[in-house]
Design an enzyme around this catalytic site. Sequence first.
Site, PDB file in Angstrom:
ATOM      1  CE  LYS A   1     -12.279 -28.600  10.260  1.00 60.28           C
ATOM      2  NZ  LYS A   1     -12.091 -29.264  11.566  1.00 60.28           N
TER       3      LYS A   1
ATOM      4  CG  HIS B   1      -3.487   1.563  -4.610  1.00 63.71           C
ATOM      5  ND1 HIS B   1      -4.744   1.095  -4.884  1.00 63.71           N
ATOM      6  CD2 HIS B   1      -2.943   0.654  -3.756  1.00 63.71           C
ATOM      7  CE1 HIS B   1      -4.958  -0.028  -4.226  1.00 63.71           C
ATOM      8  NE2 HIS B   1      -3.880  -0.307  -3.530  1.00 63.71           N
TER       9      HIS B   1
ATOM     10  CE  LYS C   1      -9.253 -35.900  10.431  1.00 65.80           C
ATOM     11  NZ  LYS C   1     -10.014 -35.962  11.697  1.00 65.80           N
TER      12      LYS C   1
ATOM     13  CG  ASP D   1      -2.252  -0.701   0.947  1.00 64.39           C
ATOM     14  OD1 ASP D   1      -2.518  -1.045  -0.227  1.00 64.39           O
ATOM     15  OD2 ASP D   1      -3.015  -0.933   1.904  1.00 64.39           O
TER      16      ASP D   1
END
Length: 589
Positions: free
Chosen positions: A304, A176, A536, A150
């Site tokens: 999840k 920017h 998982k 920034d």
Amino acid sequence: MDNRKREKMSDEETFDNTVKKIKTLFDQSTDPTVRKKKINGELENIAEKYSLELPTDVKVVNDSVHGHIELHPLLVKIIDTPQFQRLRHIKQLGAGYWVFPGASHNRFEHSIGVAHLAGCLVKSLQEKQPELQINNRDVLCVQIAGLCHDLGHGPFSHLFDMKFIPAVKPGLKWKHEKASFEMFKHLLEENGLQQLMEEYGLKFDSNENDLSFIGELIKGVDASKKGWTAEGRTEDKAFLYEIVSNERNKIDVDKWDYFARDCHHLGISKSFDHQRLLKFARVCEVEIKDEAEKTRRSICYRDKEADNIFDMFRTRYTLHRQAYQHKTVNIIETMITEALVKADGHLQISEAINDMEEYIKLTDHILEKILYPEYDHKKILETAQRDLKDDKRKPDEDKIILETAAEKLRTGAEKLQKAAEQIQKDVKKLEKDRKPETAREILQAAQKILQEEDLQHAREKVMQILKRDLPKFLGEAKLEKRDISEIKRDWRAAVNTWNEEKKQDLNVDDFVVDVVRIDHGMKDKNPMDNVYFYRKRDLDKVFLITDQMFLPKDFYEELFRVYYKGPGEKLKEAQKCFDEWKILKNTTQ
């Protein structure tokens, strides 16, 4: 044999035994593509870590959002520069501070927070998946990009590049992010930090140029597109481009910090938890758009966490609806923009984007410069000196540059002389009238002489903001995907029709119209359609979640807002005009 020698031999024996064990595990590996890569990755990081004979003492900073965070010595060196310290004087939420008293935080602390989270995410991936071969150079580059992303923000943050620059330089595609990288390079040069970066292991002349890599991280690279165009890192490290500025699905640490920080200072609650995403982030192979059966590494999340991620996008929408695009914030931003546009010719605000030495002087304090302008002969001479250094100038331009500087000095000197004469002339009034008000009036008369007409208009606009003399909000209406210019024409026609039918004389120029755009991060698209998940029990197989519940009907909306700045006695009539137009608009769609 003394104890010291025995202890040394014991360490050497321990080291040798450990190396033998690792070699045995490496040779016995049944899956050469995974386990061997993990072992190699971890050993390379260890070797890299201990090859640098530099101070590794981190600085601990107590952040209001993340608590105690550690900063690498190189990050501290970057922070302790005038170019970075400038961010202390640019409000994170621009004009939001004029409406929300708690929103006093600046780009300075946000940038440090992003550097912290960028380090947390990349180090987590480095530790959990050594086969990715994330080295310490990668980690440091990502942290630097997070810290400096920034640097290029102008006064009042997004107001500068989204409202002011388009108003004074129509058609110019300036962002920017581009200025952030230019300011970063200027920072390195002015403070002699490139050598220190090289001492910490960063490279500037290899195939993997770290300066280019940092620039790409700041400006953003869409790692999901066909073909690999990035220069800083090879395609196998595409996932690194999704940490600071994620062009694939907008999930990145920049947003994690400003969502948490802005909610904290605004007093707006949130259910999104970025710490959970840090724990469940994993790099997997994901299909590339428009390239059949080809994959690229991308950051994915546990299945999840789908609700948590949607809460993140919803938090963005909520912040825009309640704070960033608040009706009063918007009209103050419009007024600040008008003031900057009026003052641009006198203060040369927009020209600073081409010169980082001038751009560093641009902060939110620009309003004070408008309110209390002064003749600056040093700036006139510095500008001329800078123009003469331009190697691309033509031979006959030197005379023009010098004559222009001389004319500005002459004009300024004449104004100073007139102001002095005016004060000297009016001082005689004090002999008859010794009231304090008289002395102040004399000084104000002298000040008017020094001010350009446009600058005076800009000053009046700023004074209106300070005195809370703002246009009154009449209401808003959804555009329903209609052309903005068409809506504005409809509104002007509606005011004229109202005047004719109701025998009123509302001035159409006394109305201020504004268009507000609010989305969930990817305009009219569902951002969840670009987020990949893993389970998982199968860490490497990724998928999209399509059966999402409680989704909004639309992910993007445009609002047409109307304000009234005319005489107070006509405010009720203006309100009736808007209300009738809105009812008519809704019934005819």
